[in-house]
Write a protein that holds these residues in place. Structure first.
Motif, mmCIF file in Angstrom:
data_model
loop_
_atom_site.group_PDB
_atom_site.id
_atom_site.type_symbol
_atom_site.label_atom_id
_atom_site.label_comp_id
_atom_site.label_asym_id
_atom_site.label_seq_id
_atom_site.Cartn_x
_atom_site.Cartn_y
_atom_site.Cartn_z
ATOM 1 N N LEU A 237 53.147 59.717 14.005
ATOM 2 C CA LEU A 237 52.329 59.177 12.918
ATOM 3 C C LEU A 237 52.203 57.660 13.020
ATOM 4 N N LEU A 238 53.312 56.982 13.279
ATOM 5 C CA LEU A 238 53.291 55.528 13.376
ATOM 6 C C LEU A 238 52.514 55.063 14.604
ATOM 7 N N LEU A 239 52.710 55.741 15.732
ATOM 8 C CA LEU A 239 51.996 55.356 16.957
ATOM 9 C C LEU A 239 50.496 55.580 16.813
ATOM 10 N N ASP A 240 50.107 56.667 16.143
ATOM 11 C CA ASP A 240 48.677 56.913 15.901
ATOM 12 C C ASP A 240 48.072 55.871 14.974
ATOM 13 N N SER A 241 48.897 55.293 14.100
ATOM 14 C CA SER A 241 48.386 54.312 13.129
ATOM 15 C C SER A 241 48.103 52.951 13.753
ATOM 16 N N LEU A 242 48.651 52.690 14.937
ATOM 17 C CA LEU A 242 48.519 51.355 15.525
ATOM 18 C C LEU A 242 47.074 50.947 15.754
ATOM 19 N N SER A 243 46.249 51.872 16.230
ATOM 20 C CA SER A 243 44.868 51.520 16.589
ATOM 21 C C SER A 243 43.927 51.512 15.397
ATOM 22 N N THR A 244 44.348 52.079 14.263
ATOM 23 C CA THR A 244 43.452 52.161 13.099
ATOM 24 C C THR A 244 44.104 51.606 11.841
ATOM 25 N N PHE A 245 45.101 50.746 11.996
ATOM 26 C CA PHE A 245 45.908 50.305 10.853
ATOM 27 C C PHE A 245 45.125 49.400 9.919
ATOM 28 N N THR A 246 45.097 49.753 8.640
ATOM 29 C CA THR A 246 44.504 48.899 7.598
ATOM 30 C C THR A 246 45.393 48.824 6.361
ATOM 31 N N TYR A 259 58.403 49.381 14.051
ATOM 32 C CA TYR A 259 58.754 50.737 13.654
ATOM 33 C C TYR A 259 58.276 51.765 14.678
ATOM 34 N N SER A 260 57.060 51.576 15.185
ATOM 35 C CA SER A 260 56.487 52.524 16.146
ATOM 36 C C SER A 260 57.281 52.537 17.444
ATOM 37 N N VAL A 261 57.614 51.362 17.949
ATOM 38 C CA VAL A 261 58.341 51.269 19.216
ATOM 39 C C VAL A 261 59.744 51.860 19.078
ATOM 40 N N LEU A 262 60.428 51.544 18.002
ATOM 41 C CA LEU A 262 61.781 52.058 17.814
ATOM 42 C C LEU A 262 61.780 53.580 17.654
ATOM 43 N N ALA A 263 60.842 54.087 16.846
ATOM 44 C CA ALA A 263 60.777 55.539 16.646
ATOM 45 C C ALA A 263 60.413 56.254 17.940
ATOM 46 N N GLY A 264 59.466 55.690 18.701
ATOM 47 C CA GLY A 264 59.082 56.305 19.961
ATOM 48 C C GLY A 264 60.173 56.234 21.002
ATOM 49 N N SER A 265 60.897 55.130 21.046
ATOM 50 C CA SER A 265 61.945 54.953 22.062
ATOM 51 C C SER A 265 63.084 55.944 21.896
ATOM 52 N N ILE A 266 63.386 56.300 20.669
ATOM 53 C CA ILE A 266 64.546 57.163 20.432
ATOM 54 C C ILE A 266 64.195 58.643 20.425
ATOM 55 N N SER A 267 62.913 58.990 20.237
ATOM 56 C CA SER A 267 62.578 60.400 20.022
ATOM 57 C C SER A 267 61.665 61.019 21.074
ATOM 58 N N LEU A 268 60.860 60.215 21.773
ATOM 59 C CA LEU A 268 59.891 60.786 22.706
ATOM 60 C C LEU A 268 60.530 61.126 24.045
ATOM 61 N N LYS A 269 60.055 62.198 24.654
ATOM 62 C CA LYS A 269 60.474 62.521 26.015
ATOM 63 C C LYS A 269 59.947 61.448 26.960
ATOM 64 N N ARG A 270 60.515 61.410 28.155
ATOM 65 C CA ARG A 270 60.208 60.313 29.081
ATOM 66 C C ARG A 270 58.719 60.214 29.403
ATOM 67 N N VAL A 271 58.060 61.347 29.625
ATOM 68 C CA VAL A 271 56.624 61.325 29.943
ATOM 69 C C VAL A 271 55.833 60.756 28.764
ATOM 70 N N ASP A 272 56.129 61.250 27.558
ATOM 71 C CA ASP A 272 55.433 60.754 26.368
ATOM 72 C C ASP A 272 55.795 59.302 26.081
ATOM 73 N N PHE A 273 57.043 58.932 26.334
ATOM 74 C CA PHE A 273 57.467 57.554 26.134
ATOM 75 C C PHE A 273 56.649 56.602 27.005
ATOM 76 N N LYS A 274 56.360 56.997 28.233
ATOM 77 C CA LYS A 274 55.574 56.152 29.119
ATOM 78 C C LYS A 274 54.142 55.992 28.617
ATOM 79 N N THR A 275 53.500 57.113 28.253
ATOM 80 C CA THR A 275 52.086 57.060 27.879
ATOM 81 C C THR A 275 51.874 56.457 26.486
ATOM 82 N N LYS A 276 52.775 56.760 25.549
ATOM 83 C CA LYS A 276 52.541 56.359 24.162
ATOM 84 C C LYS A 276 53.221 55.053 23.760
ATOM 85 N N VAL A 277 54.220 54.631 24.540
ATOM 86 C CA VAL A 277 54.912 53.378 24.212
ATOM 87 C C VAL A 277 54.816 52.391 25.374
#
Length: 490
Positions: A237-246, A259-277
């Motif tokens: 949710l936080l990562l999706d909000s980055l490009s449309t945040f108002t 918040y987005s980077v910390l949440a993604g770093s701790i929870s995303l799998k390595r492949v998703d971590f690369k593409t989304k963070v």
């Protein structure tokens, strides 16, 4: 896009961060003084008599443990503390307290000004009922609700917003009212209120909410999940909000990046971590070095041969972490909501954490993790409570990432890679092994760590057997029930 958002100005959530900073032992003396000055100015400017009493009253103010203005220390039972008070202040160890100055004359002055303002709202509502229509009456009621949100009276603000909500038929306005209620809950640290109204807002948005309000709700929901330690649910949710945040009424863009980077770093799998963070253009534009920022802003983010989920690199071959300069993000995004001038943020520790975790430079990763704890986790009211858990889980992620690439690892070699002692590594790994978080064993005699790779085929077989046993048990119970009913009929 739907109508412009309403009721987005109050409460000012940055003041809640200032209240937190005043009681945070990790905050610098300068930041505490700045927060104190900002809070005092806001109370005077916006005539916040209820909030002033809630914070500073000599007998029951949540910031005055010493009872300034009294001859003895008041003892306030926890049951009498206002709801959410514990979530507004830092939970500190030790006996240190912070006294927020209380001024009876100032309070009486603010209270009188509040009463005059309420009289004007009541007069406006009475005139609207006599001479105008329901729209004007609702506008007057909305002003009163915003007034209570502005001055910091939680209960009256909630009841006033609910009264306006009940008389409102426009879906967009209903969503805006619920978002305002969520912010009041966030301001006072009332997570139950926030959860209830996040679910309520989701129902309203799904019934026909416009694109802008859908995106704003993503940020609200992500922040709520972050405060409840549901980082795996908050990250998308936080990562999706980055490009449309108002949603600048909720937090600043720089805070959203953190918040987005910390949440993604701790929870995303390595492949998703690369593409989304790691490779995300919005994040590279903030955390990358000069060339990376330029390529991200121009839409040419790197995706070459290294874009796959390659094998872990050894710490000795890792490249050093670049040092991004401080970034001012006030101008990023677009919103009609008034924004405060945002102080430049130094993202260097965060950039180092992301890069070192991905490339496998574990010694730099541990150093960056310590810097992130000091500069972000210990300073933010939403991250502070879970900082110990976050650091522990990130250490676990680093260990897992290295061990999954090897069958046997030397204990001293691994300790050297992470820049820690063998004894600390032994104790730290033992906790995770005992909790079945890392499939390995430690051989202190031979000074090695041997990984026990899970056998997927055997695991699947065991799961099928377990589920089959459960199904057979249910069928047997069902058969017995059917036979019993048949005999009764006979």
């Amino acid at each position: 896009m739907g109508s412009e958002p309403q009721y987005a100005k109050y409460p000012n959530l940055s003041l809640a961060q200032d209240i937190f900073t005043l009681t945070n032992a990790s905050a610098t003396q300068t930041s505490r003084q700045t927060s104190l000055q900002k809070l005092q100015n806001a109370i005077s400017e916006h005539k916040m008599a209820p909030l002033y009493r809630y914070l500073a009253h000599p007998s029951d103010g949540i910031l005055n443990a010493s009872g300034e203005g009294t001859t003895r220390k008041p003892s306030i039972p926890n049951s009498r503390r206002p709801n959410g008070a514990a979530s507004m202040v830092a939970r500190r160890r030790g006996s240190g307290t912070f006294d927020f100055p209380w001024d009876d004359q100032l309070y009486e002055k603010l209270k009188a000004e509040n009463e005059d303002e309420l009289e004007s709202f009541q007069k406006e509502e009475d005139e609207a009922e006599e001479k105008a229509g329901e729209t004007e009456v609702q506008a007057a009621r909305g002003k009163r609700a915003e007034f209570w949100a502005r001055v910091g009276d939680k209960e009256k603000a909630l009841s006033s917003y609910e009264a306006v909500f009940e008389k409102t038929g426009v879906l967009g306005t209903k969503i805006d009212l619920v978002l305002a209620i969520i912010r009041i809950g966030i301001f006072f640290g009332d997570r139950l209120e926030v959860k209830k109204n996040v679910d309520r807002a989701k129902t309203l948005v799904e019934s026909g909410g416009d694109w802008d309000r859908r995106n704003r709700l993503k940020a609200y929901q992500g922040l709520h999940l972050l405060t409840t330690r549901s980082y795996n649910l908050a990250a998308p949710l936080l990562l999706d909000s980055l490009s449309t945040f108002t949603s600048y009424e909720l937090c600043s863009y720089s805070s959203l990046v953190v918040y987005s980077v910390l949440a993604g770093s701790i929870s995303l799998k390595r492949v998703d971590f690369k593409t989304k963070v790691y490779d995300a253009p919005e994040i590279r534009a903030i955390l990358g070095d000069g060339e990376e920022k330029l390529s991200a802003l121009s839409g040419a983010a790197a995706a070459g041969p290294g874009a796959g989920d390659e094998e872990m690199k050894d710490a000795s071959s890792a490249t050093p972490t670049p040092a991004p300069t401080a970034v001012n993000l006030t101008a990023l995004g677009s919103s009609t909501t008034p924004q405060e001038v945002e102080a430049p943020v130094d993202f260097t520790p965060l950039a180092g954490l992301v890069r070192s975790l991905y490339v496998g430079n574990y010694q730099a990763f541990f150093l960056a993790l310590a810097a992130v704890e000091e500069n972000f986790l210990s300073q933010d009211r939403y991250l502070y409570e879970h900082r110990g858990w976050f650091v522990r889980e990130m250490r676990l992620r680093g260990y897992q990432q290295l061990l999954q690439s090897y069958r046997v690892v030397g204990l001293g070699s691994m300790a050297n890679d992470f820049g820690i002692s063998v004894d600390f590594l032994d104790r730290d790994l033992a906790k995770f092994i005992a909790a079945d978080r890392i499939p390995c064993t430690i051989d202190r005699v031979n000074k090695i760590i041997e990984t026990n790779r899970p056998d997927d085929k055997n695991k699947q077989y065991a799961d099928v057997v377990k589920q089959g046993d459960g199904l057979i048990t249910k069928l047997q119970k069902y058969g017995q029930a059917v036979r019993l009913r048949g005999s009764e009929r006979g």
